[in-house]
Write an enzyme that holds these catalytic residues in place. Structure first.
Site, PDB file in Angstrom:
ATOM      1  N   GLU A 317       1.045  -0.513  -1.963  1.00 38.47           N
ATOM      2  CA  GLU A 317       0.683  -1.891  -1.781  1.00 38.47           C
ATOM      3  C   GLU A 317      -0.780  -2.466  -2.044  1.00 38.47           C
ATOM      4  OE1 GLU A 317       3.532  -3.237   2.069  1.00 38.47           O
ATOM      5  OE2 GLU A 317       1.445  -2.278   2.292  1.00 38.47           O
ATOM      6  N   CYS A 318      -0.813  -3.197  -3.161  1.00 40.76           N
ATOM      7  CA  CYS A 318      -2.305  -3.599  -3.509  1.00 40.76           C
ATOM      8  C   CYS A 318      -3.271  -2.669  -3.584  1.00 40.76           C
ATOM      9  CB  CYS A 318      -2.869  -4.432  -2.175  1.00 40.76           C
ATOM     10  SG  CYS A 318      -4.179  -5.697  -2.869  1.00 40.76           S
ATOM     11  N   GLY A 319      -3.992  -2.064  -2.910  1.00 38.56           N
ATOM     12  CA  GLY A 319      -4.818  -0.773  -3.241  1.00 38.56           C
ATOM     13  C   GLY A 319      -4.181   0.114  -3.540  1.00 38.56           C
ATOM     14  N   MET A 322      -3.190  -0.487  -7.525  1.00 39.67           N
ATOM     15  CA  MET A 322      -4.696  -0.109  -8.089  1.00 39.67           C
ATOM     16  C   MET A 322      -4.654   1.336  -8.274  1.00 39.67           C
ATOM     17  SD  MET A 322      -6.756  -2.836  -6.083  1.00 39.67           S
ATOM     18  CE  MET A 322      -8.299  -2.747  -6.634  1.00 39.67           C
ATOM     19  N   THR A 418       3.021  -2.955  -5.788  1.00 38.05           N
ATOM     20  CA  THR A 418       3.162  -4.556  -5.730  1.00 38.05           C
ATOM     21  C   THR A 418       1.848  -5.144  -5.016  1.00 38.05           C
ATOM     22  OG1 THR A 418       4.159  -6.315  -4.436  1.00 38.05           O
ATOM     23  CG2 THR A 418       4.268  -4.036  -3.298  1.00 38.05           C
TER      24      THR A 418
END
Length: 436
Positions: A317-319, A322, A418
């Site tokens: 998720e997000c981080g 990345m 995501t």
């Protein structure tokens, strides 16, 4: 478990410090303080936890639904003399269906309004009365029942505020002006509670001016949820959850739900931990951009790339998204090699790229949703993700920005990345465990 909601007149009025002082005052008065946060925030709850020593619940009608919100509130109850302080988000009425007013109304909690009193006395009462009268104009119609004066001196200043309040608004005390009570900010909000804490003596002094007993008299017990949490059987599976200075944005209810369904083991990639033996990996959000070099050098990232290519289910998720990309370029222009599982490159920006509640619809069956299912969450990030032209996406964006404005959920092998943070009440983590 009785509770009150601390709502602000606006963002930046000092709700977090007022919440910390209130929690400390309740503890000093012999009560068992619990905490929660309205809205999807991860950072303010970390400050609550630093004061109480217990997880702080996240209460968001958009993420959880009204019944899920009540279930999550009651998950925090386990003893006697518990009083829960729910810190609001933004101004009391801001945030549409997920506002502090909506949370307070769903839980039938009285609202204590945090008002900046640094340059006013009678005007504090006028402001609070206006917020109380405005409630009837809203769908939520919260009960604005008291005032906590932020940045208020004692003596004549405090007396002027207290005497100006009408009978229907209780005076709950004040938080004195003190530079030691200021919490520093950066992108994504305040520094976390593990990094920066309010000095104990300053917090104790602020707590002495909060009227804990009056607040307890005001507190109410919320209704129980109408329906129980959907039951799913435990599975003989192990989920590895990344937890370190990078991967820190995780709801307490997420860990609880994962532990109810599977074995959970944690690992710290930036501390040199290798990837543990597991049947699936969850990478929460956080700050890869602040620790990019350490993350790039992590043996866990190399092992994760290998295991993902072999078909290990990985949810980021997000981080986490990345970290799963090919590369991460910081705001300073430094490029770091990431896991390379997902066909995309990520670059940090000086300003935020997305901030909203989101709704995604699954285009196909994926780790967190069945085909056609809607999944609600939220996004807040300063990065841009540039996927390859032929990259595959699991979700269409119904509300929010996602990765490219229309799609979210990059997928490769059995890996999903995501920008949306989801709550376990969405069912996403049940789907994840079932997919292992």
């Amino acid at each position: 478990m009785r509770g009150v909601a601390l709502g602000g007149t606006a963002s930046g009025v000092g709700k977090t410090v007022a919440t910390l002082a209130t929690l400390r005052a309740l503890d000093a008065a012999g009560y068992d303080p619990r905490s929660a946060k309205a809205g999807p925030d991860f950072i303010d709850p970390s400050h609550h936890a630093a004061v109480t020593g217990r997880p702080s619940r996240t209460l968001d009608p958009w993420l959880e639904g009204e019944d899920g919100l009540r279930r999550n509130y009651w998950r925090g109850a386990d003893g006697d003399d518990e009083v829960c302080v729910v810190e609001g988000m933004m101004g009391l009425y801001d945030g549409d269906a997920a506002s502090t007013a909506a949370v307070a109304a769903a839980l039938d909690l009285p609202v204590v309004l945090v008002v900046d009193a640094s340059a006013g006395m009678e005007s504090v009462a006028a402001t609070a009365l206006g917020f109380r009268e405005y409630a009837a104009r809203t769908d939520a119609d919260p009960d604005v029942a008291g005032v906590l004066a932020q940045q208020a001196h004692g003596g004549r200043h405090e007396a002027g505020i207290r005497e100006a309040l009408p009978d229907e608004l209780a005076y709950l005390g004040r938080v004195p002006p003190d530079d030691a009570l200021e919490l520093p900010e950066r992108h994504l909000g305040l520094h976390g509670g593990r990094e920066v804490t309010v000095p104990e003596d300053a917090l104790d002094a602020a707590a002495e001016t909060v009227r804990a007993e009056r607040l307890v008299d005001l507190a109410r017990t919320p209704p129980r949820p109408e329906s129980p949490e959907p039951a799913r059987p435990a599975r003989d599976r192990t989920v590895a959850v990344a937890r370190d200075d990078v991967f820190r944005f995780i709801y307490p209810a997420t860990v609880e739900r994962l532990r109810e369904r599977a074995e959970v083991t944690t690992f710290a990639p930036t501390a040199g931990d290798d990837l543990p033996e597991c049947d699936g990996v969850y990478l929460p959000g956080g700050y890869p951009e602040l620790h990019a070099a350490d993350l790039a050098a992590s043996p866990a990232l190399t092992a994760l790339a290998d295991r993902a290519a072999e078909g290990l289910p990985v949810f980021g998720e997000c981080g986490g998204l990345m970290a799963l990309a090919r590369s991460l370029t910081t705001a300073d222009g430094d490029e770091h090699t990431m896991a390379g599982v997902l066909p995309a490159d990520v670059e940090m920006s000086e300003r935020y790229r997305a901030l909203d509640h989101v709704e995604l619809r699954a285009r196909e069956g994926t780790l967190t949703a069945a085909a056609g299912d809607a999944l609600r969450g939220h996004e807040f990030h300063y990065s841009e993700c540039d996927p390859d032209r032929d990259a595959r996406f699991a979700f269409e964006v119904v509300r929010g920005d996602g990765i490219d404005g229309e799609r979210d959920g990059l997928t490769e092998y059995r890996t999903l990345g995501t920008y949306a943070h989801v709550h376990p009440e969405s069912g996403a983590f049940d789907e994840f465990v079932d997919a292992l």
